[in-house]
Scaffold this motif. Structure first.
Motif, mmCIF file in Angstrom:
data_model
loop_
_atom_site.group_PDB
_atom_site.id
_atom_site.type_symbol
_atom_site.label_atom_id
_atom_site.label_comp_id
_atom_site.label_asym_id
_atom_site.label_seq_id
_atom_site.Cartn_x
_atom_site.Cartn_y
_atom_site.Cartn_z
ATOM 1 N N ASP A 62 0.924 -1.048 0.078
ATOM 2 C CA ASP A 62 -0.086 0.082 0.036
ATOM 3 C C ASP A 62 1.072 1.184 -0.062
ATOM 4 O O ASP A 62 0.303 2.342 -0.322
ATOM 5 C CB ASP A 62 -0.823 -0.056 1.271
ATOM 6 N N ALA A 63 2.040 1.061 0.401
ATOM 7 C CA ALA A 63 3.055 2.270 0.598
ATOM 8 C C ALA A 63 3.720 2.781 -0.904
ATOM 9 O O ALA A 63 4.272 3.827 -0.881
ATOM 10 C CB ALA A 63 4.112 2.030 1.620
ATOM 11 N N VAL A 64 3.479 2.095 -1.814
ATOM 12 C CA VAL A 64 4.289 2.408 -3.129
ATOM 13 C C VAL A 64 3.102 2.942 -4.107
ATOM 14 O O VAL A 64 1.836 2.379 -3.952
ATOM 15 C CB VAL A 64 5.137 1.182 -3.496
ATOM 16 N N PRO A 65 3.403 3.444 -5.105
ATOM 17 C CA PRO A 65 2.715 3.840 -6.299
ATOM 18 C C PRO A 65 2.008 2.587 -6.973
ATOM 19 O O PRO A 65 2.750 1.628 -7.136
ATOM 20 C CB PRO A 65 3.365 4.860 -6.960
ATOM 21 N N ASP A 66 0.891 2.757 -7.632
ATOM 22 C CA ASP A 66 0.217 1.464 -8.200
ATOM 23 C C ASP A 66 1.251 1.340 -9.535
ATOM 24 O O ASP A 66 1.590 2.225 -10.013
ATOM 25 C CB ASP A 66 -1.069 1.969 -8.983
ATOM 26 N N PHE A 101 11.568 2.377 -3.465
ATOM 27 C CA PHE A 101 10.727 3.278 -2.684
ATOM 28 C C PHE A 101 10.311 2.798 -1.306
ATOM 29 O O PHE A 101 10.196 3.589 -0.485
ATOM 30 C CB PHE A 101 9.075 3.089 -3.489
ATOM 31 N N ARG A 105 11.484 4.947 2.100
ATOM 32 C CA ARG A 105 10.625 5.378 3.614
ATOM 33 C C ARG A 105 11.512 5.159 4.695
ATOM 34 O O ARG A 105 11.121 5.856 5.710
ATOM 35 C CB ARG A 105 9.399 4.582 3.453
ATOM 36 N N ASN A 129 6.861 6.599 -11.637
ATOM 37 C CA ASN A 129 6.346 5.989 -10.308
ATOM 38 C C ASN A 129 6.843 7.120 -9.292
ATOM 39 O O ASN A 129 6.182 7.269 -8.260
ATOM 40 C CB ASN A 129 6.458 4.563 -10.328
ATOM 41 N N LYS A 132 4.784 9.978 -9.174
ATOM 42 C CA LYS A 132 3.607 9.875 -8.558
ATOM 43 C C LYS A 132 3.470 9.670 -7.292
ATOM 44 O O LYS A 132 2.591 10.107 -6.529
ATOM 45 C CB LYS A 132 2.902 8.369 -9.169
ATOM 46 N N GLY A 133 4.442 8.989 -6.754
ATOM 47 C CA GLY A 133 4.543 8.980 -5.077
ATOM 48 C C GLY A 133 5.334 9.884 -4.547
ATOM 49 O O GLY A 133 5.413 10.019 -3.208
ATOM 50 N N LYS A 134 5.806 11.022 -5.066
ATOM 51 C CA LYS A 134 6.628 12.108 -4.746
ATOM 52 C C LYS A 134 7.740 11.576 -3.795
ATOM 53 O O LYS A 134 7.983 12.112 -2.640
ATOM 54 C CB LYS A 134 5.460 13.167 -3.799
ATOM 55 N N PHE A 135 8.522 10.684 -4.525
ATOM 56 C CA PHE A 135 9.560 10.272 -3.825
ATOM 57 C C PHE A 135 11.075 11.191 -4.252
ATOM 58 O O PHE A 135 11.599 10.722 -5.167
ATOM 59 C CB PHE A 135 10.130 8.715 -4.240
#
Length: 286
Positions: A62-66, A101, A105, A129, A132-135
């Motif tokens: 759930d913690a990573v972009p689709d 990713f 975290r 990705n 999308k995930g703002k990493f």
């Protein structure tokens, strides 16, 4: 055929197969020959099932972009990485960015994660990705894991998930990993290893190679390569239970009689922490 030419052919085959996987994933379809071996599916629920089987939690997924979790892998290298805030992580064969990713975290915004992959389509997918995930602390670089596009003595830790087995020159992979690690830096890898010599008809099958099986090296040979590269505190931990999912990668071929998944850990000598004994607490294999 020269060894150099043969190695190029192996790399090109792997690059083409994983480009098909990335393109199929982008289109939401399935998936190329590698998919049948490594489990990529167009169904997110199936990828979730595969990844939890490999040691990831539903919280990880759930913690990573689709689209970052493509079901590729043979374990969870972060389980042995003991990542700390502020560390610099290099991910060999970063694919869609899943492990990069999750590592980001753990190391936080004061850390950095560099993913390296030789397939341009995978790099593009991972970079999208990341946006999308703002990493912001994750960067993806195009390159071969035998010749990393990273300066000497950069990384605190190198992780990798089921990629080194694909290399036709694993000694060079370990040599370059050693170069890139800082003194005291750690190697934390999940990969497929061989427990017995594989029949030639399996070893020469390009689909079994691209599917993470035919390129597996014997455990004792991997240990020798790591020693030659300069590593110490080498620990290779085979996981017998992994034969169950490896059997599904090539149904009916009997590959699971020759290979299984293992954790591979090692340390580059010279770190201050190792000299003070901290390194020994990270390394748990006797």
């Amino acid at each position: 055929m020269s060894d150099h030419h043969n190695m190029d052919n192996i790399r090109q085959n792997v690059r083409e197969e994983y480009a098909k996987v990335a393109e199929a994933s982008n289109e939401g379809s399935c998936c190329g020959e590698v998919a049948s071996c490594c489990g990529v599916s167009d169904d997110a629920a199936i990828n979730t099932l595969i990844s939890t089987r490999l040691g990831y939690s539903e919280g990880d997924l759930d913690a990573v972009p689709d689209g970052a979790d493509m079901g590729l892998g043979c374990g969870n290298p972060r389980a042995i990485a003991s990542l700390k805030e502020g560390e610099i992580v290099v991910d060999l064969g970063s694919g869609g960015g899943f492990d990069a990713f999750l590592s980001a975290r753990e190391v936080g915004v004061s850390g950095k994660v560099i993913g390296v992959d030789m397939t341009p389509t995978m790099i593009s997918k991972a970079r999208k990705n990341a946006l999308k995930g703002k990493f912001s602390q994750v960067e993806f670089r195009l390159g071969e894991i035998e010749h990393l596009p990273i300066a000497d003595n950069t990384a605190d830790i190198i992780i990798s998930n089921c990629v080194i087995n694909l290399s036709p020159n694993k000694q060079q992979v370990f040599n370059d990993a050693f170069r890139v690690l800082k003194p005291g830096g750690r190697l934390a890898v999940s990969d497929v290893v061989a427990t017995a010599e594989m029949p030639e008809e399996m070893k020469s099958d390009p689909l079994l190679h691209a599917g993470c099986m035919a390129g597996a090296e014997l455990i004792e040979d991997i240990e020798t390569m790591l020693q030659k590269a300069g590593f110490e505190n080498i620990c290779i931990t085979p996981k017998d239970e992994s034969r169950a999912f490896i059997k599904d990668w090539a149904p009916g071929r009997g590959v699971e009689d020759y290979v299984l998944s293992a954790y591979i850990e090692a340390v580059k000598p010279g770190g201050v922490d190792c000299e003070s004994g901290v390194c020994a607490t990270w390394h748990t294999c006797d």
